[in-house]
Design a protein around this motif. Structure first.
Motif, mmCIF file in Angstrom:
data_model
loop_
_atom_site.group_PDB
_atom_site.id
_atom_site.type_symbol
_atom_site.label_atom_id
_atom_site.label_comp_id
_atom_site.label_asym_id
_atom_site.label_seq_id
_atom_site.Cartn_x
_atom_site.Cartn_y
_atom_site.Cartn_z
ATOM 1 N N MET A 1 -19.260 -28.220 -35.222
ATOM 2 C CA MET A 1 -19.841 -26.541 -34.675
ATOM 3 C C MET A 1 -19.351 -25.790 -34.174
ATOM 4 O O MET A 1 -19.136 -24.498 -34.707
ATOM 5 C CB MET A 1 -20.642 -27.196 -33.605
ATOM 6 C CG MET A 1 -22.054 -26.036 -33.263
ATOM 7 S SD MET A 1 -23.172 -25.993 -34.671
ATOM 8 C CE MET A 1 -23.732 -24.202 -34.574
ATOM 9 N N ASP A 2 -18.047 -26.182 -33.510
ATOM 10 C CA ASP A 2 -17.147 -25.026 -33.059
ATOM 11 C C ASP A 2 -16.535 -24.279 -34.272
ATOM 12 O O ASP A 2 -16.236 -23.712 -34.452
ATOM 13 C CB ASP A 2 -15.747 -26.180 -31.996
ATOM 14 C CG ASP A 2 -16.818 -25.506 -30.411
ATOM 15 O OD1 ASP A 2 -18.260 -25.985 -30.374
ATOM 16 O OD2 ASP A 2 -16.049 -26.845 -30.090
ATOM 17 N N ARG A 3 -16.272 -25.301 -35.402
ATOM 18 C CA ARG A 3 -15.237 -24.692 -36.512
ATOM 19 C C ARG A 3 -15.923 -23.876 -36.962
ATOM 20 O O ARG A 3 -15.936 -22.768 -37.946
ATOM 21 C CB ARG A 3 -15.032 -26.049 -37.328
ATOM 22 C CG ARG A 3 -14.169 -25.165 -38.273
ATOM 23 C CD ARG A 3 -13.081 -27.103 -38.903
ATOM 24 N NE ARG A 3 -13.752 -27.604 -39.204
ATOM 25 C CZ ARG A 3 -13.961 -28.765 -38.883
ATOM 26 N NH1 ARG A 3 -12.796 -29.240 -37.759
ATOM 27 N NH2 ARG A 3 -14.739 -30.656 -39.202
ATOM 28 N N ALA A 4 -17.465 -23.815 -37.439
ATOM 29 C CA ALA A 4 -18.566 -23.252 -37.802
ATOM 30 C C ALA A 4 -18.287 -21.893 -37.172
ATOM 31 O O ALA A 4 -18.610 -21.223 -38.012
ATOM 32 C CB ALA A 4 -19.968 -23.764 -38.541
ATOM 33 N N ARG A 5 -18.932 -22.451 -36.290
ATOM 34 C CA ARG A 5 -18.890 -20.898 -35.037
ATOM 35 C C ARG A 5 -17.557 -20.476 -34.989
ATOM 36 O O ARG A 5 -18.177 -18.462 -35.432
ATOM 37 C CB ARG A 5 -19.434 -21.443 -33.319
ATOM 38 C CG ARG A 5 -20.012 -21.295 -33.712
ATOM 39 C CD ARG A 5 -20.447 -22.455 -31.663
ATOM 40 N NE ARG A 5 -20.576 -20.859 -31.321
ATOM 41 C CZ ARG A 5 -20.178 -21.081 -29.538
ATOM 42 N NH1 ARG A 5 -20.943 -21.855 -29.151
ATOM 43 N NH2 ARG A 5 -20.412 -19.657 -29.407
ATOM 44 N N SER A 6 -16.623 -20.289 -35.448
ATOM 45 C CA SER A 6 -15.808 -20.001 -35.306
ATOM 46 C C SER A 6 -15.089 -18.503 -36.783
ATOM 47 O O SER A 6 -14.834 -18.006 -36.805
ATOM 48 C CB SER A 6 -13.802 -20.482 -35.169
ATOM 49 O OG SER A 6 -14.072 -21.160 -33.843
ATOM 50 N N TYR A 7 -15.828 -19.509 -37.348
ATOM 51 C CA TYR A 7 -15.565 -19.191 -39.133
ATOM 52 C C TYR A 7 -16.363 -18.182 -38.637
ATOM 53 O O TYR A 7 -15.813 -16.716 -39.177
ATOM 54 C CB TYR A 7 -16.006 -19.852 -39.869
ATOM 55 C CG TYR A 7 -15.574 -19.657 -41.413
ATOM 56 C CD1 TYR A 7 -14.267 -19.951 -42.164
ATOM 57 C CD2 TYR A 7 -16.511 -18.925 -42.159
ATOM 58 C CE1 TYR A 7 -14.268 -19.547 -43.732
ATOM 59 C CE2 TYR A 7 -16.190 -17.979 -42.943
ATOM 60 C CZ TYR A 7 -15.256 -18.633 -43.704
ATOM 61 O OH TYR A 7 -15.762 -17.599 -45.440
ATOM 62 N N GLU A 8 -17.576 -17.819 -38.287
ATOM 63 C CA GLU A 8 -18.734 -17.030 -38.655
ATOM 64 C C GLU A 8 -18.413 -15.959 -37.838
ATOM 65 O O GLU A 8 -18.714 -14.404 -38.054
ATOM 66 C CB GLU A 8 -20.448 -17.543 -38.426
ATOM 67 C CG GLU A 8 -20.292 -18.602 -39.668
ATOM 68 C CD GLU A 8 -20.516 -17.477 -41.030
ATOM 69 O OE1 GLU A 8 -19.778 -16.570 -41.307
ATOM 70 O OE2 GLU A 8 -19.647 -18.641 -41.989
ATOM 71 N N THR A 9 -17.273 -16.089 -36.451
ATOM 72 C CA THR A 9 -17.466 -15.035 -35.438
ATOM 73 C C THR A 9 -16.246 -14.371 -36.206
ATOM 74 O O THR A 9 -15.868 -13.478 -35.361
ATOM 75 C CB THR A 9 -17.740 -16.089 -34.347
ATOM 76 O OG1 THR A 9 -16.875 -16.662 -33.676
ATOM 77 C CG2 THR A 9 -18.607 -15.788 -33.918
ATOM 78 N N GLY A 10 -15.954 -14.302 -36.774
ATOM 79 C CA GLY A 10 -14.278 -14.016 -36.918
ATOM 80 C C GLY A 10 -13.112 -14.039 -37.289
ATOM 81 O O GLY A 10 -12.184 -13.446 -37.626
#
Length: 400
Positions: A141-150
């Motif tokens: 989940m953290d990896r997905a969020r990091s990717y999408e937040t820039g």
């Protein structure tokens, strides 16, 4: 509790449904404070039960925090243009109330409603992002969020951002006129309705908040009065002490009922109204997407018409550049057609969404007002019964 009824009214079938029927049941529960100081936050257990084949198993439990829900909301808003993405509760709260029991429960209830609305939506429930949210472990989940937040944004994203900023600056410098807006009688009527609905819902929610406050104030006043009248009776002694003690006890009992009704009003009347204020803001966000799509469609269509005229002239006046210009025109025409399709898709989806919104709003607001009236009727009866029960003793006391 009505909060459960509201969530279930938005949810697809539960595990208790007919055998073999597809279901997706989600529950946001067990809020726990994590961390200390300014780094502290609330985590939630999100429990998913389903028999849908695209999910990893029959049951999955993950830990999520508010920012995870926010990530999901923003991802869906970006991907599903035209759909009214269900609203999230407000992000910020006054610091001293941020971890109060009442605030935490209100937020948990709102997050549960948000995720179940997604699960009951015919398009959103199929989202890969929703499945990631419901199934991924914390690391994924953290990896997905990091990717999408820039953190891992593609170079093309920065180029497009630069072009967008450059275009906006040029518009300001050149003093271009305000972009053309979609203006049909039907759409103007819709815009007027949405803005009126927001204003009236906000006013109703404000008055509901005042009702909650008045119930709590009256409850506290009755509690204080009950204590005072008992002390007065003890001072008087004899028959007055017994009668005044009973009056005090009735006051304290009614105080508890008023506080309970205040909580009922907060969770099951004011909060649903506030939720629909947020829902209307989601509709306005979709209307903004529609406006942007219309402007892009209009601008590209106008440019296409202009280039088409120039191309005809160039065919005779400047034949050596005609081939290159023809290629550019073909690309522009394709972009214009794509922009038109995007705009028309948003319009079509919005029409379906408005029908769903009106149907759900009627059910939810109707239920909230029904519970409000039922709670007020019961409270009024309890108050009348309480005071009526001691009238004979008070009359006997006053006539002696």
């Amino acid at each position: 509790a009505l909060s459960q009824e509201r969530s279930q009214s938005q949810s697809p079938r539960s595990p208790g449904a007919a055998a073999g029927a597809p279901f997706l049941s989600i529950c946001v529960t067990d809020p726990v404070k994590m961390g200390t100081g300014v780094q502290s936050y609330i985590s939630y257990r999100v429990i998913t039960k389903t028999n849908l084949p695209e999910f990893e198993g029959a049951e999955k439990i993950v830990i999520r925090r508010y920012s995870d829900f926010e990530w999901l909301h923003d991802r869906l808003a970006e991907k599903y243009k035209g759909i009214f993405i269900p609203p999230l509760p407000e992000k910020n709260a006054v610091e001293k109330f941020r971890f109060s029991k009442e605030f935490i429960e209100l937020r948990r209830q709102a997050l549960d409603l948000f995720i179940n609305r997604l699960a009951s939506h015919p398009e959103l429930k199929q989202s890969e992002d929703l499945r990631t949210f419901l199934q991924a472990d914390e690391e994924k989940m953290d990896r997905a969020r990091s990717y999408e937040t820039g953190i891992f944004k593609k170079p093309g994203d920065f180029i497009q951002m630069f072009k967008d900023v450059q275009s906006k600056v040029s518009d300001v410098v050149l003093g271009k006129e305000k972009p053309v807006e979609e203006s049909t009688p039907e759409y103007e009527k819709l815009k007027h309705y949405i803005f009126e609905l927001e204003n009236h819902l906000a006013e109703a929610q404000k008055q509901a908040f005042r009702l909650v406050k008045r119930h709590r104030e009256l409850g506290q006043s009755l509690a204080d009065f009950g204590k005072a009248i008992k002390l007065l009776g003890a001072c008087e002694g004899d028959s007055l002490e017994k009668v005044f003690s009973e009056v005090g006890s009735k006051s304290e009992m009614l105080s508890i009922k008023l506080q309970r009704e205040a909580d009922n009003l907060l969770f099951n009347f004011e909060e649903p109204l506030k939720d629909y204020v947020r829902a209307v803001q989601s509709i306005k966000a979709t209307m903004l997407d529609r406006a942007n799509a219309f402007r892009q469609h209009f601008d590209l269509d106008q440019e296409r018409k202009y280039k088409e005229l120039n191309l005809e002239k160039m065919k005779f006046m400047n034949p050596e550049k005609f081939s290159e210009s023809e290629t550019e025109f073909s690309e522009l025409k394709a972009a214009s057609e794509e922009a038109t399709k995007r705009y028309e898709h948003i319009v079509s989806v919005m029409n379906d969404e408005l029908a769903r919104f009106q149907e759900q709003k009627t059910a939810d607001i109707g239920l909230a007002f029904h519970e409000f009236a039922k709670g007020q009727a019961k409270l009024a009866k309890d108050i009348a019964d309480a005071w009526r029960s001691i009238l004979p003793k008070l009359e006997a006391c006053s006539s002696s």
